[in-house]
Enzyme design. Structure first.
Site, PDB file in Angstrom:
ATOM      1  N   ASP A 131      -1.767  -5.101   4.132  1.00  0.00           N
ATOM      2  CA  ASP A 131      -2.413  -5.258   5.130  1.00  0.00           C
ATOM      3  C   ASP A 131      -2.486  -7.273   5.297  1.00  0.00           C
ATOM      4  O   ASP A 131      -4.045  -6.891   4.327  1.00  0.00           O
ATOM      5  CB  ASP A 131      -2.519  -4.576   5.450  1.00  0.00           C
ATOM      6  CG  ASP A 131      -1.863  -3.189   5.753  1.00  0.00           C
ATOM      7  OD1 ASP A 131      -0.300  -3.203   5.869  1.00  0.00           O
ATOM      8  OD2 ASP A 131      -1.980  -1.964   6.686  1.00  0.00           O
ATOM      9  N   TYR A 144       2.894  -5.296  13.116  1.00  0.00           N
ATOM     10  CA  TYR A 144       1.471  -5.248  12.749  1.00  0.00           C
ATOM     11  C   TYR A 144       0.714  -4.463  13.901  1.00  0.00           C
ATOM     12  O   TYR A 144       0.398  -4.915  15.003  1.00  0.00           O
ATOM     13  CB  TYR A 144       0.780  -6.134  11.616  1.00  0.00           C
ATOM     14  CG  TYR A 144      -0.338  -5.215  10.767  1.00  0.00           C
ATOM     15  CD1 TYR A 144      -0.065  -4.500   9.951  1.00  0.00           C
ATOM     16  CD2 TYR A 144      -2.160  -6.497  11.075  1.00  0.00           C
ATOM     17  CE1 TYR A 144      -1.586  -4.447   9.197  1.00  0.00           C
ATOM     18  CE2 TYR A 144      -2.765  -4.889  10.028  1.00  0.00           C
ATOM     19  CZ  TYR A 144      -2.459  -4.472   9.976  1.00  0.00           C
ATOM     20  OH  TYR A 144      -3.623  -3.917   8.694  1.00  0.00           O
ATOM     21  N   GLU A 175       0.760  -1.507   0.042  1.00  0.00           N
ATOM     22  CA  GLU A 175       0.502  -0.007  -0.207  1.00  0.00           C
ATOM     23  C   GLU A 175       1.133   1.143  -0.294  1.00  0.00           C
ATOM     24  O   GLU A 175       0.600   2.286  -0.314  1.00  0.00           O
ATOM     25  CB  GLU A 175      -1.099   0.246   1.258  1.00  0.00           C
ATOM     26  CG  GLU A 175      -1.892  -1.554   1.242  1.00  0.00           C
ATOM     27  CD  GLU A 175      -1.822  -1.928   2.062  1.00  0.00           C
ATOM     28  OE1 GLU A 175       0.034  -2.501   2.442  1.00  0.00           O
ATOM     29  OE2 GLU A 175      -2.101  -2.608   2.933  1.00  0.00           O
TER      30      GLU A 175
END
Length: 633
Positions: A84, A288, A12
């Site tokens: 993600d 994350y 991203e």
């Protein structure tokens, strides 16, 4: 010799791309899609209700060149999609696979940390797009489109302002309004807090509930100068280390310890996850950051134990902790938020991070290390003191540290000392302290405590906590004063309308149940179409796009003539009006709450319980001049 196939990875963000590129070198080209490339159109509803909620997707404005680039990369070689690992990321991956005609291939890679070990393992094990996860995300997106696209225009038309309504945001606004209503209704009760002080220790009078003592009793208690130890119990008390962070606890702790808003915390955490430039290249510092889980990989546990042994000694290493019962609301098997390399101390990291990044990294590093350490141990002494005649008793507890354990890293304030007396022994002199106090309502939410409540009730997900609160603040529905969240006039009026007409949309239990339904779609227990049908049948039966929201509320404000003023809404916004013809404008962001059909302006101070409403006496102003002759506009 066959020509070597070119390999590409799509992520991203440029920062994430740079970190992965520094790991894989020239073996892969890494390209950033800059987030979503496709979504429902902004200019129209984009959901075909006649075709069972078929979404009509469109390339996001400004992303046309990105889409063409992705198509080109897919033609040139092998394309791996590394968005993600949450639902949002899976939906992005699905859209990329669709536009590049690579759906059905094993070209999806996921990882919870951007480290050489994990990234190299991920590229070796691509999988297909998880369509159950995609359907859950699409169902959420369509649900939000139905609510937002239906209700927001009603609000725009009635209030001539860029307002909005939504499943999660409206349920969260309700929490803030409900808490303000509780505070408004709260009637404080006076009571006496009575303590005795001796030898640097404190004990409190033993009563079943807080009570207000009469003057004669207080005089008698005040005269106490000697007590006897009636009971003394000594035991060893262990305090377990805290769990490593998940999204909600990181947001709460960063708010409490660092003063970061939840949005700021997530922005900095994203930077630490995606990577920062160091002498060894672009390196990711944490795993994350959008996760419900406190699970830690065996590899990370072993690394932490090695560091703890090296720095503090083997006696500080925690035993293998029994896996706790998982929370039913956890979305999937993500890891906790932790450092990618525990040997990267905050001091070392500080060479590459800015001030705020270092503060957040240090918080995450210390919390993770503490979670892998032994419990702290204290000698706990519980004691009861009584007057010689046994009429009054005082209880107290004191802790004496035996072993600091995890508190070596994660500092915790505790009431420590020693109780040097034995049962039957006299304690003298004692100083009696009598304080007259009032019971207090629950405090208003802070950003941190609101996130905690959202998580407890199952409203939203780790990826939406920060954006939901930020949206409510930006829309002017809530206001932050000295860290506490208050509902505003516009927030309260909108909530009153939604509660009366769309109680399900703003219901906390309904919103939580909807999140549960989405989880079941992801788990394959329900279909997205069933969830959408059930919701739409209920919603469409009460929705009226031509709704007129009438703003006409009695208020707690008095006019200079002595009569009660009413809140209304006109050409120039909210204003107060009186039968005598006087008016006064009020700002959208003035604090207000509606209770039993009446709107209370100003605020009730939760510390003192005293009202803080502002008088409108003699406040003729520009809006009054504008409205002259337009009463009731």
């Amino acid at each position: 010799m066959s020509k070597k196939v070119k390999k590409y990875i799509v992520v991203e963000s440029p920062a994430k791309a740079k970190t992965i590129k520094s790991i894989l070198g020239n073996e892969y080209e890494v390209f950033a899609s800059m987030g979503h490339i496709i979504d429902l159109p902004k200019s129209k509803f984009g959901v075909d209700l006649e075709k069972d909620f078929e979404p009509e997707f469109a390339v996001i404005k400004g992303k046309e060149k990105v889409v063409e680039k992705l198509k080109d990369l897919a033609k040139k070689g092998e394309l791996l999609i590394a968005s993600d690992m949450d639902r949002e990321g899976e939906a992005i991956a699905w859209h990329i696979a669709r536009v590049t005609n690579t759906l059905g291939r094993k070209n999806r890679i996921v990882f919870s940390e951007i480290t050489p070990r994990v990234i190299r393992e991920a590229v070796k094990n691509p999988r297909e797009i998880d369509m159950k996860k995609v359907r859950a995300q699409l169902a959420r997106r369509i649900l939000d489109r139905i609510v937002g696209y239906s209700l927001s225009p009603v609000l725009w038309r009635n209030f001539k302002s860029n307002l909005s309504a939504g499943r999660v945001q409206s349920a969260t606004l309700k929490l803030v309004c409900d808490r303000e209503r509780e505070i408004l209704r709260f009637v404080p009760k006076k009571y006496h807090r009575i303590t005795v002080n001796f030898d640097g220790l404190t004990a409190e009078i033993d009563v079943k509930e807080k009570k207000f003592f009469d003057a004669e009793t207080l005089k008698e208690i005040q005269s106490i100068d000697e007590l006897v130890v009636e009971e003394k119990k000594v035991s060893v008390k262990k305090f377990a280390p805290p769990e490593p962070f998940k999204t909600s606890t990181l947001q709460q702790e960063a708010y409490s310890k660092l003063g970061f808003s939840v949005s700021k915390t997530m922005m900095i955490a994203q930077q630490l996850y995606e990577g920062v430039e160091t002498k060894d290249g672009h390196i990711a510092f944490i795993t994350y950051m959008r996760t419900d889980s406190t699970r830690v990989s065996d590899y990370a546990k072993e690394e932490a134990r090695n560091l703890i042994t090296e720095v503090f000694g083997e006696e500080y290493v925690g035993s293998k902790r029994e896996r706790r019962k998982s929370n039913a609301k956890i979305q999937d098997a993500h890891e906790a938020i932790r450092p990618t390399n525990v040997f990267m101390t905050p001091e070392e990291a500080g060479k590459y991070l800015n001030s705020d990044q270092k503060k957040l990294y240090e918080l995450i590093w210390k919390r993770f290390l503490a979670s892998q350490m032994k419990p702290s141990q204290y000698e706990e002494t519980r004691f009861v003191l009584r007057t010689k005649d046994g009429k009054y008793r005082f209880k107290g507890t004191v802790l004496k540290k035996i072993f600091d354990g995890y508190e070596k890293v994660w500092k915790t304030e505790r009431n420590t000392g020693e109780f040097p007396f034995e049962e039957g022994e006299s304690v003298k002199p004692v100083v009696v302290k009598i304080e007259e106090q009032e019971t207090k309502p629950k405090p208003r939410y802070t950003e941190g405590s609101l996130v905690k409540e959202m998580e407890r009730l199952g409203i939203g997900r780790p990826s939406t906590y920060a954006s939901t609160i930020k949206l409510l603040l930006n829309r002017g529905y809530i206001k932050k004063i000295r860290g506490y969240l208050y509902p505003t006039i516009v927030g309260s009026v909108v909530m009153d309308y939604l509660e009366k007409k769309y109680s399900d949309v703003v219901s906390v239990s309904f919103t939580a149940e909807m999140e549960k339904d989405l989880d079941e779609v992801e788990q394959g227990k329900k279909t997205d179409k069933i969830v959408l049908r059930e919701f739409y049948e209920s919603f469409s039966s009460v929705f009226d796009r031509n709704d007129r929201i009438v703003v006409d509320f009695p208020t707690n404000q008095k006019c200079s003539c002595g009569k009660e003023m009413r809140l209304s809404f006109g050409k120039y916004g909210f204003y107060l009006k009186c039968e005598c013809g006087k008016t006064r404008s009020v700002k959208n962001d003035e604090i207000a709450v509606i209770d039993d059909g009446k709107i209370f302006l100003g605020r009730k101070d939760s510390e003192s319980g005293s009202p803080d409403g502002r008088s409108v006496e003699g406040k003729g102003n520009l809006s009054e001049k504008r409205r002259k002759g337009k009463k009731g506009s």
